[in-house]
Design a protein around this motif. Sequence first.
Motif, PDB file in Angstrom:
ATOM      1  N   SER A  17       0.814  -1.218   0.000  1.00 41.98           N
ATOM      2  CA  SER A  17       0.000   0.000   0.000  1.00 41.98           C
ATOM      3  C   SER A  17       0.850   1.272   0.000  1.00 41.98           C
ATOM      4  O   SER A  17       0.305   2.370  -0.173  1.00 41.98           O
ATOM      5  CB  SER A  17      -0.931   0.006   1.220  1.00 41.98           C
ATOM      6  N   GLY A  18       2.142   1.126   0.242  1.00 45.13           N
ATOM      7  CA  GLY A  18       3.029   2.297   0.252  1.00 45.13           C
ATOM      8  C   GLY A  18       3.687   2.557   1.604  1.00 45.13           C
ATOM      9  O   GLY A  18       4.036   3.690   1.929  1.00 45.13           O
ATOM     10  N   LYS A  19       3.908   1.482   2.375  1.00 49.56           N
ATOM     11  CA  LYS A  19       4.524   1.628   3.705  1.00 49.56           C
ATOM     12  C   LYS A  19       5.927   2.217   3.618  1.00 49.56           C
ATOM     13  O   LYS A  19       6.314   3.069   4.412  1.00 49.56           O
ATOM     14  CB  LYS A  19       4.610   0.261   4.405  1.00 49.56           C
ATOM     15  N   GLY A  20       6.682   1.731   2.623  1.00 46.10           N
ATOM     16  CA  GLY A  20       8.074   2.188   2.482  1.00 46.10           C
ATOM     17  C   GLY A  20       8.140   3.691   2.330  1.00 46.10           C
ATOM     18  O   GLY A  20       8.949   4.377   2.974  1.00 46.10           O
ATOM     19  N   LYS A  21       7.255   4.223   1.518  1.00 50.48           N
ATOM     20  CA  LYS A  21       7.242   5.665   1.305  1.00 50.48           C
ATOM     21  C   LYS A  21       6.994   6.394   2.629  1.00 50.48           C
ATOM     22  O   LYS A  21       7.666   7.361   2.959  1.00 50.48           O
ATOM     23  CB  LYS A  21       6.170   6.043   0.286  1.00 50.48           C
ATOM     24  N   ALA A  42       9.140  -8.969   1.589  1.00 52.52           N
ATOM     25  CA  ALA A  42       8.691  -7.581   1.476  1.00 52.52           C
ATOM     26  C   ALA A  42       9.458  -6.859   0.365  1.00 52.52           C
ATOM     27  O   ALA A  42      10.601  -7.183   0.070  1.00 52.52           O
ATOM     28  CB  ALA A  42       8.936  -6.855   2.797  1.00 52.52           C
ATOM     29  N   GLY A  43       8.793  -5.870  -0.215  1.00 53.97           N
ATOM     30  CA  GLY A  43       9.454  -4.979  -1.168  1.00 53.97           C
ATOM     31  C   GLY A  43       8.914  -3.594  -0.902  1.00 53.97           C
ATOM     32  O   GLY A  43       7.740  -3.322  -1.164  1.00 53.97           O
ATOM     33  N   HIS A  44       9.713  -2.744  -0.274  1.00 53.79           N
ATOM     34  CA  HIS A  44       9.259  -1.408   0.115  1.00 53.79           C
ATOM     35  C   HIS A  44       9.957  -0.375  -0.755  1.00 53.79           C
ATOM     36  O   HIS A  44      11.176  -0.224  -0.704  1.00 53.79           O
ATOM     37  CB  HIS A  44       9.559  -1.148   1.606  1.00 53.79           C
ATOM     38  N   THR A  45       9.157   0.335  -1.539  1.00 52.98           N
ATOM     39  CA  THR A  45       9.736   1.277  -2.492  1.00 52.98           C
ATOM     40  C   THR A  45       9.889   2.653  -1.871  1.00 52.98           C
ATOM     41  O   THR A  45       8.977   3.152  -1.218  1.00 52.98           O
ATOM     42  CB  THR A  45       8.820   1.394  -3.735  1.00 52.98           C
ATOM     43  N   VAL A  46      11.046   3.233  -2.108  1.00 48.68           N
ATOM     44  CA  VAL A  46      11.303   4.600  -1.655  1.00 48.68           C
ATOM     45  C   VAL A  46      11.824   5.392  -2.843  1.00 48.68           C
ATOM     46  O   VAL A  46      12.714   4.927  -3.568  1.00 48.68           O
ATOM     47  CB  VAL A  46      12.371   4.609  -0.534  1.00 48.68           C
ATOM     48  N   THR A 339      -3.086   6.265   0.235  1.00 52.22           N
ATOM     49  CA  THR A 339      -2.089   6.405  -0.841  1.00 52.22           C
ATOM     50  C   THR A 339      -2.729   6.194  -2.213  1.00 52.22           C
ATOM     51  O   THR A 339      -3.805   5.612  -2.342  1.00 52.22           O
ATOM     52  CB  THR A 339      -0.955   5.366  -0.707  1.00 52.22           C
ATOM     53  N   LYS A 340      -2.031   6.692  -3.207  1.00 53.38           N
ATOM     54  CA  LYS A 340      -2.327   6.411  -4.616  1.00 53.38           C
ATOM     55  C   LYS A 340      -3.687   6.924  -5.079  1.00 53.38           C
ATOM     56  O   LYS A 340      -4.260   6.380  -6.019  1.00 53.38           O
ATOM     57  CB  LYS A 340      -2.143   4.912  -4.900  1.00 53.38           C
ATOM     58  N   ILE A 341      -4.190   7.951  -4.411  1.00 54.90           N
ATOM     59  CA  ILE A 341      -5.441   8.552  -4.868  1.00 54.90           C
ATOM     60  C   ILE A 341      -5.254   9.094  -6.287  1.00 54.90           C
ATOM     61  O   ILE A 341      -6.178   9.092  -7.098  1.00 54.90           O
ATOM     62  CB  ILE A 341      -5.913   9.663  -3.897  1.00 54.90           C
ATOM     63  N   ASP A 342      -4.017   9.515  -6.610  1.00 54.83           N
ATOM     64  CA  ASP A 342      -3.730  10.071  -7.938  1.00 54.83           C
ATOM     65  C   ASP A 342      -3.961   9.047  -9.047  1.00 54.83           C
ATOM     66  O   ASP A 342      -4.230   9.417 -10.189  1.00 54.83           O
ATOM     67  CB  ASP A 342      -2.278  10.580  -7.997  1.00 54.83           C
ATOM     68  N   VAL A 343      -3.865   7.747  -8.713  1.00 51.84           N
ATOM     69  CA  VAL A 343      -4.071   6.722  -9.745  1.00 51.84           C
ATOM     70  C   VAL A 343      -5.517   6.778 -10.240  1.00 51.84           C
ATOM     71  O   VAL A 343      -5.795   6.543 -11.420  1.00 51.84           O
ATOM     72  CB  VAL A 343      -3.700   5.328  -9.189  1.00 51.84           C
ATOM     73  N   ILE A 422      -2.394  12.093   3.297  1.00 51.22           N
ATOM     74  CA  ILE A 422      -2.705  11.666   1.930  1.00 51.22           C
ATOM     75  C   ILE A 422      -1.431  11.689   1.093  1.00 51.22           C
ATOM     76  O   ILE A 422      -0.658  12.647   1.119  1.00 51.22           O
ATOM     77  CB  ILE A 422      -3.776  12.578   1.292  1.00 51.22           C
ATOM     78  N   SER A 423      -1.221  10.600   0.367  1.00 52.85           N
ATOM     79  CA  SER A 423      -0.087  10.512  -0.550  1.00 52.85           C
ATOM     80  C   SER A 423      -0.647  10.534  -1.962  1.00 52.85           C
ATOM     81  O   SER A 423      -1.557   9.766  -2.282  1.00 52.85           O
ATOM     82  CB  SER A 423       0.674   9.213  -0.289  1.00 52.85           C
ATOM     83  N   ASN A 424      -0.106  11.425  -2.781  1.00 54.84           N
ATOM     84  CA  ASN A 424      -0.648  11.562  -4.135  1.00 54.84           C
ATOM     85  C   ASN A 424       0.463  11.582  -5.185  1.00 54.84           C
ATOM     86  O   ASN A 424       0.491  12.404  -6.077  1.00 54.84           O
ATOM     87  CB  ASN A 424      -1.546  12.803  -4.244  1.00 54.84           C
TER      88      ASN A 424
END
Length: 435
Positions: A17-21, A42-46, A339-343, A422-424
């Motif tokens: 869901s975007g934990k890494g960010k 796990a794969g946490h994207t930053v 997260t990812k409301i922009d999608v 909110i992450s966008n």
Amino acid sequence: MKLKGTNIVIDTAWGDSGKGKFVDVFSGDADLVVRFNGGANAGHTVVNDYGEFKFHLIPTGIFNPDALSILAGSVAISPLTLVDEINELREKGVAISEKNLLISEYAHMIMPWHIARDNLRESARGDAKVGTTGRGIGPLYADRTERVGVRMGDMLKKNFEEIILRELDWQTKLITLMDTEEPSPYLESLSPEKVLADFRAVQEILAPMIGNPLPIIWEAQKAGKEILGEGAQGILLDIDLGTYPYVTSSHPGVTGFSIATGLQQNDISRVIGVTKAYQTRVGEGPMPTELLGEIGDKLRELGNEYGATTGRPRRCGWLDLPSLRYSLQVGGVNSIALTKIDVLDGMDEIKICTHYEYNGKKYDTLPTADAAFMAEAKAIYEMMPKWDGATFGVKDFADFPQEAQDYVKYIEDSVGVPVEIISNGPAREEVFYRI
Ligand code: GDP
Ligand code: IMO
Ligand code: MG
């Protein structure tokens, strides 16, 4: 972004869901960042000034040079993957030493036999496979529960190689029974020379960072320092409370943090539930809102929904409120980071699953995480107004298109937990506090 006390970042769904960010964003002020469950599944994207990273083990707090990043005793550590990550970060200019990375001596090591057993078991299950990441997670936690295995602290012992060889002997016998293929590719990976050479190569790098983090965590907590817990996976993948058997083998929620640190609910200021604006899942198991056609494909492309660890396409669907209500309840979440409301900016239609129907009855909340219920539950939707214009990168909630504001308010009203953050967008800056 400033947090106070002990805060935990967990995932309210099936991971990714975007934990890494968020851990990257929050760890700027943290004193300790504790990764407390799972392993290199796990794969946490930053995405930040250093570039784009996909972390499997190292806490994403590592970018704060003043914070101590801790791998707790309940994390399943692949020493080889860990050293690869350390090397990659060092090459990109991030300093890593015993000053900013502490690895619990109690953490069990993922060895090649765990990976072999994971893959052999998955093949043997056929259609009933879990769809694991193949990183040896299930067998590692099984061994740990059986009270066998090699721990990080063993690396500091004079007879480390003897410990490995003893365990290798036993595991080789097991895998010989499991693998009927001739010649067995797995047995090749278990040659004593190869195993010892691999572990000798990483021992020197990791040994200075191995120790006991518990007193450090307790002292920091007593002194009112800022501790950030980094969960891996998501509540719906919890071994006890997730959609069993399609789950992982650890506790991705507050329980996992408590087991790992000895800190209890009263010590925790806030549990931040990272929630994606739509639903995704990787691997097998029921997903009531899955979209198998064009709309699901569009979500996948716009959201770049491919696994950060295995590269597998993620299954995509509309936001599932009954499972979210369940996760917030069992996860003790008091703040949602959406997260990812922009999608959703690019979608021609948007729906939300408001409840399930099962055997003629209505369920607002998932009543059990048992996979069999979820597999039969019918998702009932409400059509949400789509929006023109963008939420991407916008800094102020009031500047969101009205329909996007309504979407966010609809979620928090429906679940009774505020959407505070909110992450966008994927980058560090594309985030704001709403409340
Ligand atoms: P994690 O496992 O929870 O840390 O999440 P992953 O890193 O596996 O997957 C999240 C993906 O979404 C990554 O590619 C992130 O860069 C990306 N991401 C995170 N937040 C946002 C956001 O608000 N908008 C967009 N478009 N991408 C995001
Ligand atoms: P992050 O931390 C998404 C899923 C696998 C599989 C199941 C069991 O990046 O959110 P395992 O290898 O743990 O035995 O696989 O759990 N899974 C994840 N899905 N994100 C993850 O981590 C995951 N870690 C495990 O796909 O369905
Ligand atoms: Mg991930």
